[in-house]
Scaffold this motif. Structure first.
Motif, PDB file in Angstrom:
ATOM      1  N   VAL A 310       0.773  -0.557  19.125  1.00  0.00           N
ATOM      2  CA  VAL A 310       0.829  -1.016  17.743  1.00  0.00           C
ATOM      3  C   VAL A 310      -0.340  -0.410  16.975  1.00  0.00           C
ATOM      4  CG1 VAL A 310      -0.344  -3.200  18.274  1.00  0.00           C
ATOM      5  CG2 VAL A 310       0.991  -3.049  16.216  1.00  0.00           C
ATOM      6  N   ALA A 311      -0.051  -0.003  15.750  1.00  0.00           N
ATOM      7  CA  ALA A 311      -1.111   0.465  14.843  1.00  0.00           C
ATOM      8  C   ALA A 311      -0.882  -0.228  13.519  1.00  0.00           C
ATOM      9  CB  ALA A 311      -1.030   1.981  14.660  1.00  0.00           C
ATOM     10  N   LEU A 312      -1.958  -0.629  12.877  1.00  0.00           N
ATOM     11  CA  LEU A 312      -1.767  -1.254  11.571  1.00  0.00           C
ATOM     12  C   LEU A 312      -2.999  -1.085  10.702  1.00  0.00           C
ATOM     13  CD1 LEU A 312      -3.376  -4.227  11.454  1.00  0.00           C
ATOM     14  CD2 LEU A 312      -1.508  -4.884  12.927  1.00  0.00           C
ATOM     15  N   LYS A 313      -2.741  -1.271   9.431  1.00  0.00           N
ATOM     16  CA  LYS A 313      -3.837  -1.223   8.455  1.00  0.00           C
ATOM     17  C   LYS A 313      -4.109  -2.653   8.014  1.00  0.00           C
ATOM     18  CE  LYS A 313      -3.872   0.386   3.839  1.00  0.00           C
ATOM     19  NZ  LYS A 313      -3.617   1.490   2.919  1.00  0.00           N
ATOM     20  N   ALA A 314      -5.330  -3.118   8.286  1.00  0.00           N
ATOM     21  CA  ALA A 314      -5.690  -4.479   7.897  1.00  0.00           C
ATOM     22  C   ALA A 314      -6.608  -4.420   6.687  1.00  0.00           C
ATOM     23  CB  ALA A 314      -6.404  -5.175   9.065  1.00  0.00           C
ATOM     24  N   ARG A 315      -6.421  -5.373   5.803  1.00  0.00           N
ATOM     25  CA  ARG A 315      -7.284  -5.429   4.619  1.00  0.00           C
ATOM     26  C   ARG A 315      -7.927  -6.803   4.552  1.00  0.00           C
ATOM     27  NH1 ARG A 315      -3.717  -5.207   0.476  1.00  0.00           N
ATOM     28  NH2 ARG A 315      -2.092  -5.530   2.018  1.00  0.00           N
ATOM     29  N   ILE A 316      -9.235  -6.802   4.316  1.00  0.00           N
ATOM     30  CA  ILE A 316      -9.963  -8.068   4.250  1.00  0.00           C
ATOM     31  C   ILE A 316     -10.264  -8.354   2.783  1.00  0.00           C
ATOM     32  CG2 ILE A 316     -12.045  -9.305   4.979  1.00  0.00           C
ATOM     33  CD1 ILE A 316     -12.163  -7.435   7.411  1.00  0.00           C
ATOM     34  N   GLY A 317      -9.722  -9.455   2.314  1.00  0.00           N
ATOM     35  CA  GLY A 317      -9.868  -9.765   0.894  1.00  0.00           C
ATOM     36  C   GLY A 317     -11.136 -10.564   0.622  1.00  0.00           C
ATOM     37  N   ASN A 318     -12.265  -9.898   0.655  1.00  0.00           N
ATOM     38  CA  ASN A 318     -13.509 -10.560   0.231  1.00  0.00           C
ATOM     39  C   ASN A 318     -14.414  -9.528  -0.447  1.00  0.00           C
ATOM     40  OD1 ASN A 318     -14.805  -9.131   2.307  1.00  0.00           O
ATOM     41  ND2 ASN A 318     -14.921 -10.904   3.680  1.00  0.00           N
ATOM     42  N   TRP A 319     -15.534  -9.984  -0.974  1.00  0.00           N
ATOM     43  CA  TRP A 319     -16.390  -9.084  -1.751  1.00  0.00           C
ATOM     44  C   TRP A 319     -16.913  -7.926  -0.921  1.00  0.00           C
ATOM     45  CZ3 TRP A 319     -19.545  -9.931  -6.579  1.00  0.00           C
ATOM     46  CH2 TRP A 319     -18.810 -10.672  -7.505  1.00  0.00           C
ATOM     47  N   ARG A 320     -17.237  -8.207   0.326  1.00  0.00           N
ATOM     48  CA  ARG A 320     -17.849  -7.149   1.142  1.00  0.00           C
ATOM     49  C   ARG A 320     -16.867  -6.025   1.449  1.00  0.00           C
ATOM     50  NH1 ARG A 320     -22.232  -6.676   5.231  1.00  0.00           N
ATOM     51  NH2 ARG A 320     -22.849  -8.825   4.890  1.00  0.00           N
ATOM     52  N   TRP A 321     -15.596  -6.384   1.706  1.00  0.00           N
ATOM     53  CA  TRP A 321     -14.691  -5.386   2.269  1.00  0.00           C
ATOM     54  C   TRP A 321     -13.527  -4.979   1.377  1.00  0.00           C
ATOM     55  CZ3 TRP A 321     -17.117  -2.742   5.531  1.00  0.00           C
ATOM     56  CH2 TRP A 321     -17.991  -3.324   6.446  1.00  0.00           C
ATOM     57  N   ALA A 322     -13.401  -5.559   0.203  1.00  0.00           N
ATOM     58  CA  ALA A 322     -12.276  -5.169  -0.656  1.00  0.00           C
ATOM     59  C   ALA A 322     -12.309  -3.654  -0.863  1.00  0.00           C
ATOM     60  CB  ALA A 322     -12.367  -5.893  -1.990  1.00  0.00           C
ATOM     61  N   PRO A 466       2.921   7.137  18.333  1.00  0.00           N
ATOM     62  CA  PRO A 466       4.054   7.676  17.562  1.00  0.00           C
ATOM     63  C   PRO A 466       3.596   8.441  16.317  1.00  0.00           C
ATOM     64  CG  PRO A 466       4.217   5.269  17.845  1.00  0.00           C
ATOM     65  CD  PRO A 466       2.887   5.671  18.360  1.00  0.00           C
ATOM     66  N   ASP A 467       4.436   9.364  15.874  1.00  0.00           N
ATOM     67  CA  ASP A 467       4.124  10.111  14.647  1.00  0.00           C
ATOM     68  C   ASP A 467       3.950   9.165  13.463  1.00  0.00           C
ATOM     69  OD1 ASP A 467       4.257  12.395  16.059  1.00  0.00           O
ATOM     70  OD2 ASP A 467       6.296  12.947  15.419  1.00  0.00           O
ATOM     71  N   ASP A 468       4.708   8.089  13.448  1.00  0.00           N
ATOM     72  CA  ASP A 468       4.600   7.141  12.331  1.00  0.00           C
ATOM     73  C   ASP A 468       3.187   6.567  12.217  1.00  0.00           C
ATOM     74  OD1 ASP A 468       7.252   7.619  12.218  1.00  0.00           O
ATOM     75  OD2 ASP A 468       7.898   5.523  12.283  1.00  0.00           O
ATOM     76  N   ALA A 469       2.514   6.458  13.369  1.00  0.00           N
ATOM     77  CA  ALA A 469       1.146   5.918  13.338  1.00  0.00           C
ATOM     78  C   ALA A 469       0.190   6.940  12.716  1.00  0.00           C
ATOM     79  CB  ALA A 469       0.683   5.552  14.748  1.00  0.00           C
ATOM     80  N   LEU A 470       0.488   8.221  12.954  1.00  0.00           N
ATOM     81  CA  LEU A 470      -0.332   9.258  12.318  1.00  0.00           C
ATOM     82  C   LEU A 470      -0.103   9.222  10.814  1.00  0.00           C
ATOM     83  CD1 LEU A 470       0.217  12.266  14.778  1.00  0.00           C
ATOM     84  CD2 LEU A 470      -1.512  10.459  14.863  1.00  0.00           C
ATOM     85  N   ALA A 471       1.184   9.049  10.452  1.00  0.00           N
ATOM     86  CA  ALA A 471       1.522   9.028   9.028  1.00  0.00           C
ATOM     87  C   ALA A 471       0.880   7.835   8.324  1.00  0.00           C
ATOM     88  CB  ALA A 471       3.038   8.987   8.863  1.00  0.00           C
ATOM     89  N   LEU A 472       0.769   6.731   9.041  1.00  0.00           N
ATOM     90  CA  LEU A 472       0.188   5.511   8.458  1.00  0.00           C
ATOM     91  C   LEU A 472      -1.194   5.760   7.862  1.00  0.00           C
ATOM     92  CD1 LEU A 472       0.090   2.198   8.489  1.00  0.00           C
ATOM     93  CD2 LEU A 472      -1.134   2.521  10.610  1.00  0.00           C
ATOM     94  N   ILE A 473      -1.982   6.570   8.557  1.00  0.00           N
ATOM     95  CA  ILE A 473      -3.349   6.819   8.085  1.00  0.00           C
ATOM     96  C   ILE A 473      -3.411   8.090   7.215  1.00  0.00           C
ATOM     97  CG2 ILE A 473      -4.092   8.003  10.206  1.00  0.00           C
ATOM     98  CD1 ILE A 473      -6.788   6.490   9.908  1.00  0.00           C
TER      99      ILE A 473
END
Ligand code: NAD
Length: 485
Positions: A310-322, A466-473
């Motif tokens: 599994v590959a994913l993009k995580a986003r942290i919704g706070n002042w430090r990491w937005a 998978p190629d899709d994981a390369l495309a994700l980034i």
């Protein structure tokens, strides 16, 4: 450099599931190594408890074989091994019935030692054990229970487990193991962040472009196929281990290094995670090669959709990491066995050296395996008279080189964690609300995969996924770091 070993107080440790794979591979060898290090008191007792009929001598023979198999130095260390084995005994009992509990009562009667119960059995037995420890008067307000993963398979089951344990034990008595937290490098991540002034001012979205966390394995599911197929990479790795790495990387500085200060901050990170968009997650399964079976063959199911990647993009919704994404990936049968956290800093705002100097950025890499250590990539001038050419070089601190031969012998995570249980230090164990929050974040991703027609994509053994994981980034104009042995 000589490291100080502070002996822990005498204890009675009961290992439920004391004849199982985890006891054999990890728990018994870890205890033995702590004994050799002088940390385990001569009065301490380890009591294996499992279904098989066996006497003390039989259990000692079992433990001897296990230690010799999983600790290469032990075979030649009879001076330590025999006295250690003397501290072991065994009680046959049924966690789900009444057989054997009287014998355990007798074994523990009158003991004033610290009491710890290691639940090294399947989670379906946790409730039975908690209830019987109470019914047979074996638990006391100061005793601890150690609970293995998996802690649930979704939010509902984790809540149910927390509830069943809370009927007989307070949160301060429950030690939920995530062995990643026992790794030296992972603890070092906290030391680097909070014991140096150098990094913390830069540790935010103003200076950090993105962060990558990779836990790659080169092996397949092997003999664990049956277990793994019910779980998959998301439940087996992402929800627990990688989530913990993310928390320690992203959390605010706790006021103190104590259990609740640290865990409060980790929990805030998990709660600040934004839901993952379907386009930001890729799940994969490894294909067969000429020599090796593919995932489906290995687990013996032609139509399983369980993910080995599994590959994913995580986003942290706070002042430090937005604005600073965290790219997370884990999988089996990848190019190499390698785990790391890479903090990729932003480009210098303006290059005074012109476009010929190329694009350079600083990367701080915290390597979990192989060769635990930390590396900082800095850009310098390439030596020589040929003009101002820039080159990236690593400031490398491989622990075994930086700290001398003693550091080459990095203790296994279980050694640290079991001693922490005896010391009564929960800092490196997951709190119930943390585990639930982590499931609350991963559940919707897993639920979406359960929709009819949803299939993992295939990837080649020995690839980066998978190629899709390369495309994700790539979509974001970035690239994964190479998975290097
Ligand atoms: P295992 O199947 O090898 O061993 C299970 C143990 O539980 C055996 O000692 C067995 O006798 C005992 N047992 C089963 N039913 C019992 C009963 N009714 N009463 C008393 N004892 C009973 O399992 P394992 O691989 O050692 O795993 C134990 C736990 O640790 C599980 O929760 C597993 O998910 C977790 N875990 C294992 C590993 C690993 O590498 N093996 C890694 C992480 C977590």
């Amino acid at each position: 450099m000589v490291s100080r070993v502070i002996p822990v107080q005498p204890f009675d440790l009961v290992i439920f599931g004391g004849t199982g794979d985890l006891a054999r591979r990890k728990i018994l060898p870890a205890l033995f190594r702590r004994f050799c290090a002088g940390q385990m008191d001569a009065q301490a007792r380890v009591i294996g408890a499992a279904r098989a009929e066996m006497d003390d001598a039989g259990y000692r023979a079992f433990a001897r074989d296990a230690i010799i198999e999983f600790d290469v130095d032990a075979a030649s260390d009879a001076a330590h091994l025999e006295p250690f084995l003397e501290q072991l005994s065994y009680v046959a009992l049924d966690a789900a019935g009444e057989t054997g509990w009287d014998a355990l009562q007798d074994r523990l009667a009158g003991s004033e030692r610290i009491r710890a119960f290691y639940f090294s059995v399947g989670p379906s037995l946790f409730g039975d054990l908690a209830m019987r420890l109470h019914t047979y008067g074996l638990s006391n307000p100061d005793c601890r229970i150690v609970v293995e993963k998996p802690f649930g398979r979704d939010l509902d089951s984790a809540r149910a487990l927390n509830k069943v344990l809370a009927e007989h034990f307070t949160e301060a008595q429950i030690y939920r193991i995530d062995h990643y937290l026992g790794k030296e490098t992972v603890q070092n991540l906290m030391a680097i962040r909070f014991a140096n002034t150098l990094f913390e001012p830069l540790w935010n979205s103003q200076y950090v472009d993105h962060i990558q966390i990779t836990v790659a394995e080169s092996g397949g599911v092997g003999t664990r196929g049956g277990y793994y197929d019910k779980s998959g990479a998301m439940r087996d790795m992402m929800q627990n281990h990688i989530m913990q790495l993310l928390c320690l990387t992203a959390m605010e500085p706790p006021a103190k290094y104590d259990p609740d200060s640290v865990r409060d901050e980790k929990l805030k990170v998990i709660r600040a995670l934004e839901p993952v968009e379907p386009r930001d997650v890729v799940r994969g399964q490894y294909e067969a090669t000429d020599r090796l079976a593919g995932y489906r063959n290995e687990v013996g199911s032609r139509d399983t959709t369980t993910e080995s990647f599994v590959a994913l993009k995580a986003r942290i919704g706070n002042w430090r990491w937005a604005g600073t994404p965290f790219y997370l990936r884990t999988g089996k049968r990848l190019r190499a066995r390698a785990s790391e956290i890479a903090v990729v800093f932003k480009d210098a705002p303006h290059s005074i050296f012109g476009s010929d100097a190329g694009r350079h950025r600083n990367i701080l890499t915290i390597r979990l395996q192989p060769n635990e250590g930390i590396e900082m990539g800095v850009t310098i001038k390439e030596p020589g008279p040929g003009g101002m050419r820039l080159v990236d070089v690593p400031l490398d601190m491989t622990f075994s080189e930086a700290l001398g031969p003693q550091a080459a012998d990095i203790p296994d995570a279980y050694e640290r964690l079991i001693m922490d249980v005896i010391r009564g230090d929960q800092t490196l164990f997951m709190r119930g609300d943390e585990v639930e929050a982590a499931w609350a974040w991963t559940d919707p991703i897993i639920e979406a995969w359960e929709a009819p027609g949803s299939e993992p994509v295939l990837y080649a053994t020995g690839s980066s996924g998978p190629d899709d994981a390369l495309a994700l980034i790539h979509r974001d104009g970035r690239r994964w770091r190479e998975i290097k042995p």
